[in-house]
Write an enzyme that holds these catalytic residues in place. Sequence first.
Site, PDB file in Angstrom:
ATOM      1  N   CYS A  85      33.184  37.458  35.549  1.00 42.50           N
ATOM      2  CA  CYS A  85      33.676  37.457  36.932  1.00 42.50           C
ATOM      3  C   CYS A  85      33.101  36.272  37.709  1.00 42.50           C
ATOM      4  O   CYS A  85      33.750  35.743  38.609  1.00 42.50           O
ATOM      5  CB  CYS A  85      33.309  38.753  37.642  1.00 42.50           C
ATOM      6  SG  CYS A  85      33.712  40.230  36.700  1.00 42.50           S
ATOM      7  N   CYS A  92      37.494  42.157  41.685  1.00 42.70           N
ATOM      8  CA  CYS A  92      36.487  43.210  41.584  1.00 42.70           C
ATOM      9  C   CYS A  92      35.288  42.904  42.483  1.00 42.70           C
ATOM     10  O   CYS A  92      35.181  41.818  43.058  1.00 42.70           O
ATOM     11  CB  CYS A  92      36.032  43.340  40.137  1.00 42.70           C
ATOM     12  SG  CYS A  92      35.027  41.939  39.610  1.00 42.70           S
ATOM     13  N   CYS A 100      41.743  39.964  33.481  1.00 47.10           N
ATOM     14  CA  CYS A 100      41.794  41.083  34.436  1.00 47.10           C
ATOM     15  C   CYS A 100      42.839  40.872  35.523  1.00 47.10           C
ATOM     16  O   CYS A 100      43.144  41.786  36.271  1.00 47.10           O
ATOM     17  CB  CYS A 100      40.433  41.303  35.082  1.00 47.10           C
ATOM     18  SG  CYS A 100      39.892  39.896  36.053  1.00 47.10           S
ATOM     19  N   ASP A 160      42.495  38.995  38.172  1.00 45.19           N
ATOM     20  CA  ASP A 160      41.913  38.728  39.481  1.00 45.19           C
ATOM     21  C   ASP A 160      42.113  37.263  39.877  1.00 45.19           C
ATOM     22  O   ASP A 160      42.186  36.382  39.018  1.00 45.19           O
ATOM     23  CB  ASP A 160      40.421  39.074  39.482  1.00 45.19           C
ATOM     24  CG  ASP A 160      40.197  40.576  39.391  1.00 45.19           C
ATOM     25  OD1 ASP A 160      41.177  41.310  39.536  1.00 45.19           O
ATOM     26  OD2 ASP A 160      39.051  40.988  39.184  1.00 45.19           O
TER      27      ASP A 160
HETATM   28 FE1  FES Z   1      38.241  40.464  37.206  1.00 43.36          FE
HETATM   29 FE2  FES Z   1      35.711  40.831  37.744  1.00 43.36          FE
HETATM   30  S1  FES Z   1      37.002  42.176  36.669  1.00 43.36           S
HETATM   31  S2  FES Z   1      36.885  39.070  38.098  1.00 43.36           S
END
Ligand code: FES
Length: 124
Positions: free
Chosen positions: A103, A59, A33, A35
């Site tokens: 996550c 997120c 993702c 992140d």
């Molecule tokens: Fe990337 Fe939750 S969608 S850490």
Amino acid sequence: MYSDKVMDHFTNPRNVGEIDKADGVGEVGNASCGDIMKIFLKVDDKGVIEDVKFKTFGCGAAIATSSMVTEMAIGKTLAEAEELTNEAVAEALDGLPSQKMHCSNLAADALHAAIKNYRETHNL
Ligand code: FES
């Protein structure tokens, strides 16, 4: 779909920010993702984690797990904090939806990376 605890830590995250002259810093990213989570540690001379702060670009579940892992780590020894698992963080939040479990990986992984950085920079 999210527990009250997740919503609480997402809307009112604890220990957000940076620690100036941190004793250890860890950063991990989630390739799927994009992140990113960064954790800063302050460790006393007995090896107890005095303070933890985080910065997360991610997120809601990533923010909530970051916040929870900081609360769980403060007051623990480095060895105890190393035992904290991604599952324990998710459980402390009363669970995460299955598609959001990945996550929670960031939280314990970033903490462990910060501890590793502390050990490396202090020759332990
Ligand atoms: Fe990337 Fe939750 S969608 S850490």
